[in-house]
Design an enzyme around this catalytic site. Structure first.
Site, mmCIF file in Angstrom:
data_model
loop_
_atom_site.group_PDB
_atom_site.id
_atom_site.type_symbol
_atom_site.label_atom_id
_atom_site.label_comp_id
_atom_site.label_asym_id
_atom_site.label_seq_id
_atom_site.Cartn_x
_atom_site.Cartn_y
_atom_site.Cartn_z
ATOM 1 N N CYS A 143 -7.514 -9.987 -6.721
ATOM 2 C CA CYS A 143 -8.612 -10.574 -5.980
ATOM 3 C C CYS A 143 -8.059 -11.649 -5.045
ATOM 4 O O CYS A 143 -6.993 -12.211 -5.297
ATOM 5 C CB CYS A 143 -9.673 -11.226 -6.864
ATOM 6 S SG CYS A 143 -10.360 -10.118 -8.095
ATOM 7 N N ARG A 172 -5.291 -7.859 -1.434
ATOM 8 C CA ARG A 172 -5.343 -8.269 -2.835
ATOM 9 C C ARG A 172 -6.434 -7.533 -3.612
ATOM 10 O O ARG A 172 -6.574 -7.716 -4.814
ATOM 11 C CB ARG A 172 -5.593 -9.782 -2.932
ATOM 12 C CG ARG A 172 -4.530 -10.598 -2.236
ATOM 13 C CD ARG A 172 -4.835 -12.065 -2.381
ATOM 14 N NE ARG A 172 -4.739 -12.492 -3.753
ATOM 15 C CZ ARG A 172 -3.622 -12.824 -4.369
ATOM 16 N NH1 ARG A 172 -2.491 -12.807 -3.703
ATOM 17 N NH2 ARG A 172 -3.613 -13.202 -5.622
ATOM 18 N N TRP A 228 -10.690 -7.035 -6.760
ATOM 19 C CA TRP A 228 -10.060 -5.879 -7.399
ATOM 20 C C TRP A 228 -10.574 -5.916 -8.830
ATOM 21 O O TRP A 228 -10.295 -6.850 -9.586
ATOM 22 C CB TRP A 228 -8.536 -6.023 -7.364
ATOM 23 C CG TRP A 228 -7.831 -4.828 -7.908
ATOM 24 C CD1 TRP A 228 -7.559 -3.665 -7.238
ATOM 25 C CD2 TRP A 228 -7.303 -4.664 -9.222
ATOM 26 N NE1 TRP A 228 -6.894 -2.788 -8.061
ATOM 27 C CE2 TRP A 228 -6.717 -3.375 -9.286
ATOM 28 C CE3 TRP A 228 -7.263 -5.469 -10.356
ATOM 29 C CZ2 TRP A 228 -6.104 -2.883 -10.426
ATOM 30 C CZ3 TRP A 228 -6.652 -4.970 -11.500
ATOM 31 C CH2 TRP A 228 -6.082 -3.701 -11.536
ATOM 32 N N ASN A 269 -10.212 -15.680 -9.168
ATOM 33 C CA ASN A 269 -9.148 -14.676 -9.240
ATOM 34 C C ASN A 269 -8.443 -14.869 -10.573
ATOM 35 O O ASN A 269 -7.973 -15.966 -10.861
ATOM 36 C CB ASN A 269 -8.177 -14.899 -8.067
ATOM 37 C CG ASN A 269 -6.851 -14.165 -8.243
ATOM 38 O OD1 ASN A 269 -5.810 -14.634 -7.794
ATOM 39 N ND2 ASN A 269 -6.880 -13.037 -8.881
ATOM 40 N N GLY A 270 -8.402 -13.805 -11.382
ATOM 41 C CA GLY A 270 -7.730 -13.925 -12.679
ATOM 42 C C GLY A 270 -8.584 -13.285 -13.763
ATOM 43 O O GLY A 270 -9.448 -12.455 -13.477
ATOM 44 N N GLU A 305 11.513 5.495 -6.225
ATOM 45 C CA GLU A 305 10.744 4.769 -5.227
ATOM 46 C C GLU A 305 10.081 5.743 -4.242
ATOM 47 O O GLU A 305 8.927 5.568 -3.853
ATOM 48 C CB GLU A 305 11.653 3.757 -4.507
ATOM 49 C CG GLU A 305 11.048 3.024 -3.338
ATOM 50 C CD GLU A 305 9.799 2.222 -3.696
ATOM 51 O OE1 GLU A 305 9.490 2.048 -4.884
ATOM 52 O OE2 GLU A 305 9.121 1.798 -2.744
ATOM 53 N N LYS A 318 6.075 5.870 -3.727
ATOM 54 C CA LYS A 318 5.443 5.698 -2.413
ATOM 55 C C LYS A 318 4.588 6.906 -2.093
ATOM 56 O O LYS A 318 3.473 6.784 -1.595
ATOM 57 C CB LYS A 318 6.546 5.533 -1.356
ATOM 58 C CG LYS A 318 6.213 4.615 -0.238
ATOM 59 C CD LYS A 318 6.607 3.190 -0.474
ATOM 60 C CE LYS A 318 6.041 2.590 -1.741
ATOM 61 N NZ LYS A 318 6.537 1.283 -2.033
ATOM 62 N N GLU A 323 1.449 7.076 -4.310
ATOM 63 C CA GLU A 323 0.604 5.900 -4.091
ATOM 64 C C GLU A 323 -0.295 6.070 -2.859
ATOM 65 O O GLU A 323 -1.457 5.701 -2.880
ATOM 66 C CB GLU A 323 1.549 4.698 -3.897
ATOM 67 C CG GLU A 323 0.901 3.370 -3.697
ATOM 68 C CD GLU A 323 1.948 2.260 -3.504
ATOM 69 O OE1 GLU A 323 3.104 2.557 -3.136
ATOM 70 O OE2 GLU A 323 1.591 1.094 -3.718
ATOM 71 N N HIS A 325 17.143 18.998 -17.956
ATOM 72 C CA HIS A 325 16.815 18.659 -19.354
ATOM 73 C C HIS A 325 15.302 18.682 -19.607
ATOM 74 O O HIS A 325 14.827 18.081 -20.550
ATOM 75 C CB HIS A 325 17.398 17.298 -19.726
ATOM 76 C CG HIS A 325 18.895 17.281 -19.708
ATOM 77 N ND1 HIS A 325 19.653 17.942 -20.648
ATOM 78 C CD2 HIS A 325 19.772 16.724 -18.845
ATOM 79 C CE1 HIS A 325 20.944 17.778 -20.376
ATOM 80 N NE2 HIS A 325 21.045 17.044 -19.275
ATOM 81 N N LYS A 346 -2.309 -5.252 -3.658
ATOM 82 C CA LYS A 346 -0.958 -5.690 -3.315
ATOM 83 C C LYS A 346 -0.354 -6.572 -4.395
ATOM 84 O O LYS A 346 0.795 -6.436 -4.764
ATOM 85 C CB LYS A 346 -1.012 -6.449 -1.988
ATOM 86 C CG LYS A 346 0.319 -6.957 -1.497
ATOM 87 C CD LYS A 346 1.110 -5.833 -0.903
ATOM 88 C CE LYS A 346 2.467 -6.248 -0.392
ATOM 89 N NZ LYS A 346 3.318 -5.061 -0.235
HETATM 90 C C1 AGP Z 1 4.443 -0.528 -4.534
HETATM 91 O O1 AGP Z 1 4.247 -0.018 -3.274
HETATM 92 C C2 AGP Z 1 3.480 -1.541 -5.009
HETATM 93 N N1 AGP Z 1 2.968 -2.402 -4.075
HETATM 94 C C3 AGP Z 1 3.832 -2.140 -6.368
HETATM 95 O O2 AGP Z 1 4.542 -1.224 -7.145
HETATM 96 C C4 AGP Z 1 4.574 -3.490 -6.356
HETATM 97 O O3 AGP Z 1 5.892 -3.312 -5.962
HETATM 98 C C5 AGP Z 1 4.476 -4.121 -7.754
HETATM 99 O O4 AGP Z 1 3.132 -4.341 -8.067
HETATM 100 C C6 AGP Z 1 5.258 -5.403 -7.869
HETATM 101 O O5 AGP Z 1 4.838 -6.352 -6.942
HETATM 102 P P1 AGP Z 1 5.690 -7.659 -6.663
HETATM 103 O O6 AGP Z 1 6.929 -7.241 -5.959
HETATM 104 O O7 AGP Z 1 4.802 -8.504 -5.798
HETATM 105 O O8 AGP Z 1 5.990 -8.287 -7.982
#
Ligand code: AGP
Length: 619
Positions: free
Chosen positions: A2, A27, A75, A101-102, A493, A497, A500, A516, A614
């Site tokens: 959030c 966020r 969020w 937020n939290g 990665e 990506k 995601e 395997h 994010k």
């Molecule tokens: C990946 O594209 C994401 N945004 C996510 O995996 C992100 O890397 C993860 O939440 C960690 O975030 P940070 O680097 O801010 O700790």
């Protein structure tokens, strides 16, 4: 997660609040809302499920006047995305409005207690208990500030909270485990979860600490501790501009941030290499010399960068492991006072990573944050911080921060090795990584090659081949990514990506692991993307053939000179020949572009993929 924003100043607050929310949408974007203390002194609230655009549409017919206000972009954690669960939340009488937020861990107990006292709730959120607690204290005769203190003292969990009260010009706010930054402007003062919320209005900021309580109005601010004792906090100037955090000519932040990688990588490396060795001014010369082992903790993309970094360290004879922060935090591995625990986190606010960092702080180990955000919780809580200097990253999918994290970790690896060489410590190297590789590449301590990486990345970002392949393979059922060495975290990665932002099935595997188990899933409808780095590629070639003999088309992503691989695979995304240790960064840029174009074809919400945010500030 959030995002919260607050503004107290001269003139109407609403436009600045909405601008702030747009800039905080990374966020969370399940709902957005504002509360403004209107001219009559009362509080007007408007909130809508969906992105800030939905809130703006609702406000077209309903102008909210007033110079003091708060806003929120959500969020969801407690309760589905809906108008009712959107923030701000108020008490029964609409005297108090809160954004949060939290997570309030003890909200169930507080809710029952408040219900017994006659309070009625209208949402399923944990947050709603807060305005009711404040209202109860006000009813008992407390002033707004004291009521805020009384309410927040009752909360267990993590929070950044801002509050407006009817008839009051002052906004009250506090934080505990969630980020909150104060912005000091000419015509107004601000509070927000992150600087981009108000950067177009001011670059003078104070990064608040846990338990700071802020009283903010048009004329200034006061920061106290929980007991009301004033505390001094440094005012800092943000070095990047509001323009850095805008999309400009791009249709998506993600594409902008992919293209920015040559620049962001230069920023990471600039001034940090001298005479072929890394120079990290953050650390005094001998500071890290007695480190015996390194444990990386991180999540998501940062975890993949940490895996990459740990491979680089091991190749220099330094014992290193990368662990998922959400595992380490509650199941830590043994450490000593010579262990360095490195939290890798772009935002510096990821709750899982912070939990790991805090667990490490309880141990004899030393801690280091590798982060993009100066003033973030990780930077402040770790013993030391190494900044990756990638500039603001807004797209939820991490791109340029991955490259900069890897570059920063390569610098760290070199720095640690320098210290150990100085101590003449014997290291068992098996195999000796300074030898020429089977493919003719040479590895070792060529840290100055990092300086050439930005130009090589430039070549990749201007190559249109990934867009063509995204269309060519758009009908596949699954996308598997394989790699070995530093190609393995890049394969993970690439898959992260891809899933995601396209919402397609994508998985990453260590290339040698395919046979395997995962090979059972490989069919002609499965695209296999193989990452080659110029080191042990002949082994990956076997794995490519294993997939091809099951009918799967294979896209190779590798150096220009890898002739045999190029002749074997069905398609090839090439990058300039570089040291195999760095090749993964270039392969990853191709994979970012592949995912981006695949998502574009499918018309996905690339910058704000469903269900994600994010900055994940909840465990
Ligand atoms: C990946 O594209 C994401 N945004 C996510 O995996 C992100 O890397 C993860 O939440 C960690 O975030 P940070 O680097 O801010 O700790």
């Amino acid at each position: 997660m959030c995002g919260i924003v607050a503004r107290a100043g001269f003139g109407d607050a609403i436009d600045e609040l909405l601008a702030g929310l747009q800039n905080l949408e990374y966020r969370g974007y399940d709902s957005a809302g504002v509360a403004v203390r209107d001219e009559s002194g009362g509080i007007s609230v408007c909130k809508r499920e969906g992105e800030t655009d939905a809130l703006e549409a609702a406000l077209e017919d309903r102008r909210l006047g007033g110079a003091v206000g708060i806003g929120h972009t959500r969020w969801s954690t407690h309760g589905a995305p809906s108008d009712a669960n959107a923030h701000p939340h108020t008490d029964d009488t609409n005297r108090v409005a809160i954004v949060h937020n939290g997570i309030i861990r003890n909200h169930d107990a507080l809710r029952s207690e408040l219900r017994d006292a006659g309070h009625e709730f209208t949402s399923e959120t944990d947050t709603e208990v807060i305005p009711h607690l404040v209202a109860a204290a006000l009813e008992d005769g407390a002033g707004p500030e004291a009521a805020f203190h009384e309410a927040t003292e009752r909360l267990a969990g993590s929070y950044a909270i801002a509050m407006v009260v009817d008839g009051e010009d002052t906004i009250y706010a506090t934080r505990n485990g969630s980020p909150l930054v104060l912005g000091i402007g000419e015509n107004a003062n601000y509070l927000a979860s992150d600087v981009p919320a108000f950067l177009e209005f001011t670059d003078r900021v104070v990064y608040l600490e846990d338990d700071d309580v802020v009283a903010l109005d048009a004329d200034g601010y006061q920061i106290t501790d929980q007991d009301g004792t004033p505390v001094d906090r440094t005012v800092e100037t943000v070095e990047w501009s509001a323009g850095d955090a805008r999309k400009g000519v791009y249709s998506h932040f993600m594409r902008k941030e992919i293209d920015e990688q040559p620049v962001s990588l230069r920023q990471t490396v600039d001034g940090r290499i001298e005479d072929g060795r890394s120079v990290l001014e953050e650390f005094p010369p001998e500071y890290l010399d007695d480190v015996s082992d390194v444990v990386f903790v991180a999540c998501g993309t940062s975890y993949h960068a940490a895996m990459y970094g740990s491979t680089l360290l091991r190749r220099r004879g330094i014992q290193a492991t990368a662990l998922r922060a959400n595992e380490f935090a509650h199941d830590p591995m043994p450490v000593t006072d010579r262990t360095l625990v490195v939290a890798v986190t772009q935002s510096g606010e990821t709750a899982d990573t912070l939990a790991s960092l805090r667990a490490a702080k309880e141990s004899p180990a030393r801690t280091l944050a590798v982060t993009n955000v100066v003033g973030s919780s990780a930077a402040r809580e770790a013993d030391d911080a190494l900044f990756i200097r990638a500039g603001p990253e807004i797209g939820v999918a991490a791109t340029k921060t991955f490259s900069s994290q890897v570059a920063a970790l390569a610098l760290l690896a070199d720095h640690l090795e320098t210290g150990r060489t100085a101590q003449s410590e014997d290291r068992e190297m098996w195999p000796d990584t300074t030898e020429a590789t089977a493919d003719g590449g040479v590895e070792g301590t060529q840290i100055d090659e990092l300086g050439t990486l930005p130009d090589a990345v430039e070549t990749v970002v201007s190559d249109g081949s990934a867009a063509r392949l995204a269309t060519q393979y758009a009908e596949a059922e699954s996308y598997f990514f394989i790699g070995r060495g530093v190609g393995y975290p890049v394969a993970l990665e690439g898959a992260l990506k891809f899933k995601e932002i396209t919402y397609e099935h994508a998985e990453g595997f260590a290339a040698g692991e395919l046979k395997h188990g995962p090979l059972a899933l490989v069919t002609p409808a499965t695209v296999v993307v193989a990452v080659l780095t110029g080191r042990n590629d002949e082994r990956t070639l076997h794995n490519i053939r294993e997939a091809q003999s099951r009918g799967a088309p294979v896209i190779g992503v590798g150096p220009a000179s890898a002739t045999e691989v190029r002749q074997t695979v069905d398609d090839y995304l090439e990058f300039p020949d570089v040291n195999p240790n760095l090749a993964g960064v270039l392969a990853n840029v191709h994979l970012q572009l592949l995912a981006y174009h695949a998502a574009e074809i499918r018309d996905r919400a690339i910058d704000k993929p469903r269900n994600l945010a994010k900055s994940v500030t909840v465990e």
